[in-house]
Every structure is written in C-alpha cells, then in structure tokens.
Design an enzyme around this catalytic site. Structure first.
Site, PDB file in Angstrom:
ATOM      1  N   ASP A 119       1.659   3.398   3.199  1.00  0.00           N
ATOM      2  CA  ASP A 119       0.633   4.354   2.739  1.00  0.00           C
ATOM      3  C   ASP A 119       1.320   5.680   2.389  1.00  0.00           C
ATOM      4  OD1 ASP A 119      -1.886   5.270   2.035  1.00  0.00           O
ATOM      5  OD2 ASP A 119      -2.547   5.690   4.076  1.00  0.00           O
TER       6      ASP A 119
ATOM      7  N   HIS B 218     -12.029   2.442   4.648  1.00  0.00           N
ATOM      8  CA  HIS B 218     -12.809   3.658   4.330  1.00  0.00           C
ATOM      9  C   HIS B 218     -14.292   3.314   4.387  1.00  0.00           C
ATOM     10  CE1 HIS B 218      -9.384   6.222   3.327  1.00  0.00           C
ATOM     11  NE2 HIS B 218      -8.840   5.140   2.808  1.00  0.00           N
TER      12      HIS B 218
ATOM     13  N   ILE C 135       2.076   7.826  14.336  1.00  0.00           N
ATOM     14  CA  ILE C 135       1.198   8.989  14.124  1.00  0.00           C
ATOM     15  C   ILE C 135      -0.213   8.489  13.825  1.00  0.00           C
ATOM     16  CG2 ILE C 135       0.717  10.981  12.617  1.00  0.00           C
ATOM     17  CD1 ILE C 135       3.830  11.046  12.123  1.00  0.00           C
TER      18      ILE C 135
ATOM     19  N   HIS D 298      -5.201  -0.362   6.303  1.00  0.00           N
ATOM     20  CA  HIS D 298      -4.680   0.444   7.423  1.00  0.00           C
ATOM     21  C   HIS D 298      -5.611   0.432   8.648  1.00  0.00           C
ATOM     22  CE1 HIS D 298      -7.139   3.519   5.457  1.00  0.00           C
ATOM     23  NE2 HIS D 298      -6.212   3.848   4.580  1.00  0.00           N
TER      24      HIS D 298
ATOM     25  N   HIS E 214       0.853  -1.194   0.000  1.00  0.00           N
ATOM     26  CA  HIS E 214       0.000   0.000   0.000  1.00  0.00           C
ATOM     27  C   HIS E 214       0.884   1.237   0.000  1.00  0.00           C
ATOM     28  CE1 HIS E 214      -3.919   1.929   1.713  1.00  0.00           C
ATOM     29  NE2 HIS E 214      -3.197   2.829   1.053  1.00  0.00           N
TER      30      HIS E 214
ATOM     31  N   GLU F  78      -7.427   1.574  -4.101  1.00  0.00           N
ATOM     32  CA  GLU F  78      -8.015   2.085  -2.863  1.00  0.00           C
ATOM     33  C   GLU F  78      -9.068   3.122  -3.248  1.00  0.00           C
ATOM     34  OE1 GLU F  78      -6.668   3.840   1.492  1.00  0.00           O
ATOM     35  OE2 GLU F  78      -5.495   4.388  -0.259  1.00  0.00           O
TER      36      GLU F  78
ATOM     37  N   GLY G 210      -2.326  10.015   3.996  1.00  0.00           N
ATOM     38  CA  GLY G 210      -1.212   9.099   3.770  1.00  0.00           C
ATOM     39  C   GLY G 210      -0.101   9.390   4.773  1.00  0.00           C
TER      40      GLY G 210
END
Length: 378
Positions: free
Chosen positions: A271, A193, A247, A214, A60, A130, A306
C-alpha cells in the site's frame, strides 16, 4: 542460458542447497552444482551463500520513488517499476484512488499501455482499483468528493486491465454490481473501506467477493456482539491483504491472523505511496497532503495514508514476528498473490517452466539481485 550457483534456493516446500539454477526467460532446470561443467552457460551468477527466491508480486501499491499511479503518466509507472525492483518486486498492480472519473480513466489507460512494454524493472500485470465504490465512513485517506455507488458501466471499458476492485458491498444494492462483475469478467472483488455488518459481508462473500483489502484497516472491527467484516473474513475462506509494517497492524496480530486464516490466505502488500524510497517530508496521495515522518505516512488529521513499506521488509517483519518458516513467509509475497491472480502456472515460485522472476537476498532481507523474465534488472 544463465545459471546461479552457491545459493540457498527457496522453493514453495523448503530450502534447497548445493544446486545450480538454470534459466533463460523461463526456469529451465535445477541441477547439482557438481554438474556445472555439463552445461554451456553464457553467464554464471554467484549467490555467495545468499537466498535465491521467487520475485515478489505487490497487488496493492499506489506509488514509490516520488511518483504516483494517479499521475497518469508512463514515466511515473516507469519510476515506480524501477524503484520497487530494488526491493525484490518483479511484478505489481499499480493502484488507483478515489478521484475524478477522468483521472481514474487516464490512469487506467496508461496502465493498459504499460502492460505491453518493458519498463526496465517490475512488470505491470494490470490495475487494482481502490475506490471510488467505497463508504465515506471508512474512507481512510481517500477523498470523499468522488465516492460513488458501484457501477458496472463505470469500469466496463477497462475490463481487460482491472484485476482487483476494492468496494464497500453495502453500497451495492441487491449486489447487482457484484453479480454482473462475476458473470462478465474475471475481476477479483475485494471488501474494503466498508461499513458492512457481519451479515452484509457474508452475503457479499457468498455472492462473489473473494478478497479483502488491507485487513483490519478501513473496515468494521471484530466485536463479540457485532463480528463485523473482520468476523466475516475470519469465518470464510477469502484471502486477505496485510500491510505488515507494524504500524497499520500490531506485530502480535500477524501470528493471530496466521493461526486463523492459515499461511495460504495471507497476501503481503505494501500500500506504498509516492514517498516510498524517498526522504521524510510533505508528499501527496489522492490529491491530499501527506506528512511522512518516522516510517509512517499520515494526513494532517493523523489518518494513515498508505505506507512507505517495502515488500522485502514486509516479508522480514512477518517472518520475525511469527513461527512461519522462511519459505512460507516468502510465499505470502510471491505464490499467494500469483494464486489470487490465477497466474501461479507462470509466476510465484521457483518451478521448472515458470517465468524466471528471481531475486537474491541476504540474511537481513536486503535485495542484491532482481531478475525479471530472465533479465537482470537490478
């Protein structure tokens, strides 16, 4: 035939010392260093006491080195490939975004072309799509204008290129799309998502979803009365991508996730967007302006867009924040993604007969050498 000496070889079961690693395009032999004289090697690399590891596979990644998959150009994929080889990535899936059909098709056409050629760095294995089959509520940094319902017709012309599709299953009526994908292709379906409830997510997993995009980001959270997508991931055996940049996900959660899912079900991804490997400033992702500052990439409204994470840094972060052994952390970026793509007979670990996709890194996880199918690319 080439050889590497004086390195600590990371296998899928542990770390091997005082061995000679012999390879051509494939890994040929692991012999005793004392037997070096018995082999006629064209070149001997000295690892100088550093780690010899299988190359990393990023499932990804949107971009790096100032370029993006959605540029739809071979030159951009070449730049990405040659930027990420410095971070130990030997193979990757360029990842598309929710944009116009023409832009997505153009990107997929170029990805298909890139699969057949040597880009000089990490090898392109196919595409991760994605979007556009996502839920606007959890769109993250994806542009809402182009979100559509899942459609087999939309992807049909690229069945041989697409390896993973991220989708919101609640947008797929009767799971017709999921069922058709499972019946007609080998494409991995990934939940992401998405605003799915726990029940909707479990039903989608039963119908064929095997992957999650993710984890924790852009999905319904875990609540003791509404377990959501996280609850469904925890309560099933699907694998999960993790952005281990500290993060997107707090480092304490790395250990929690490992205890719940187990080391074989976590796949480290970056990502990464086009600002990877570049300086702070204004960049773009999926046609939206992104501010890159202090290690994070965000839209103007502060939504994470990202990352600028590198895969060697992700391995370092998870290794230092958990009780995993080094070889287990390395497998999360090598063997686990290879297993997901069902190419672990060819890639993902240092085993005789597999592709010689190898890296040498030091104790701080700085990559010193990258070898793709037996050729030194960095």
């Amino acid at each position: 035939m080439r050889g590497i000496i004086n390195g600590k070889i990371i296998t899928k079961e542990g770390i091997v010392h005082n061995k000679l690693l012999i390879f051509g395009e494939k890994i040929l032999q692991i012999a005793n260093e004392d037997d070096l004289g018995k082999f006629q090697l064209e070149e001997i690399l000295n690892a100088n006491g550093n780690f010899i590891s299988p190359g990393f596979i990023d499932l990804h990644i949107h971009g790096s080195g100032g370029r993006d998959t959605m540029d739809g150009s071979l030159e951009s994929l070449k730049v990405i490939s040659n930027t990420i080889k410095k971070n130990g990535v030997t193979a990757f899936l360029p990842t598309t975004m929710t944009m116009s059909k023409d832009r997505i098709y153009n990107a997929l056409t170029v990805i298909k072309e890139s699969m057949q050629i040597n880009l000089g760095g990490a090898k392109v294995l196919g595409a991760h799509v994605e979007g556009p089959f996502i839920n606007e509520k959890y769109k993250g940094a994806q542009k809402p204008d182009y979100i559509i319902k899942p459609s087999f017709k939309f992807i049909e012309g690229f069945k041989d290129v697409i390896k993973i599709i991220t989708l919101a299953p609640e947008k797929d009526e009767n799971h017709d799309f999921i069922k058709e994908i499972k019946e007609k292709t080998d494409i991995i379906l990934s939940i992401g998502h998405s605003d799915a409830t726990y029940e909707e997510a479990i039903e989608a997993i039963e119908d064929g979803l095997s992957h999650s995009t993710h984890i924790f980001n852009a999905m319904t959270p875990l609540n003791h009365r509404k377990p959501g997508i996280i609850g469904a991931i925890f309560n099933s055996d699907i694998e999960c991508e993790l952005i281990a940049d500290k993060i997107h996900v707090h480092e304490a959660v790395f250990n929690i996730l490992n205890k719940i899912k187990g080391k074989d079900k976590i796949i480290l991804i970056t990502d990464c967007m086009q600002a990877g490997g570049m300086e702070d400033g204004l960049w773009s992702l999926g046609g939206q302006e992104v501010i890159v500052k202090d290690g994070s990439a965000r839209l103007r409204n502060n939504t994470l867009a990202g990352s600028i994470l590198t895969l060697n840094k992700a391995v370092k972060n998870i290794y230092e924040s958990t009780d995993l052994f080094l070889w287990e952390a390395v497998s999360m970026a090598s063997l686990n993604p290879a297993k997901a793509l069902k190419i672990d007979d060819k890639k993902g670990s240092i085993d005789i007969g597999k592709d010689a996709d190898l890296i040498i890194f030091d104790k701080d996880f700085n990559v010193l050498n990258t070898i793709v199918q037996g050729k030194t690319v960095y």
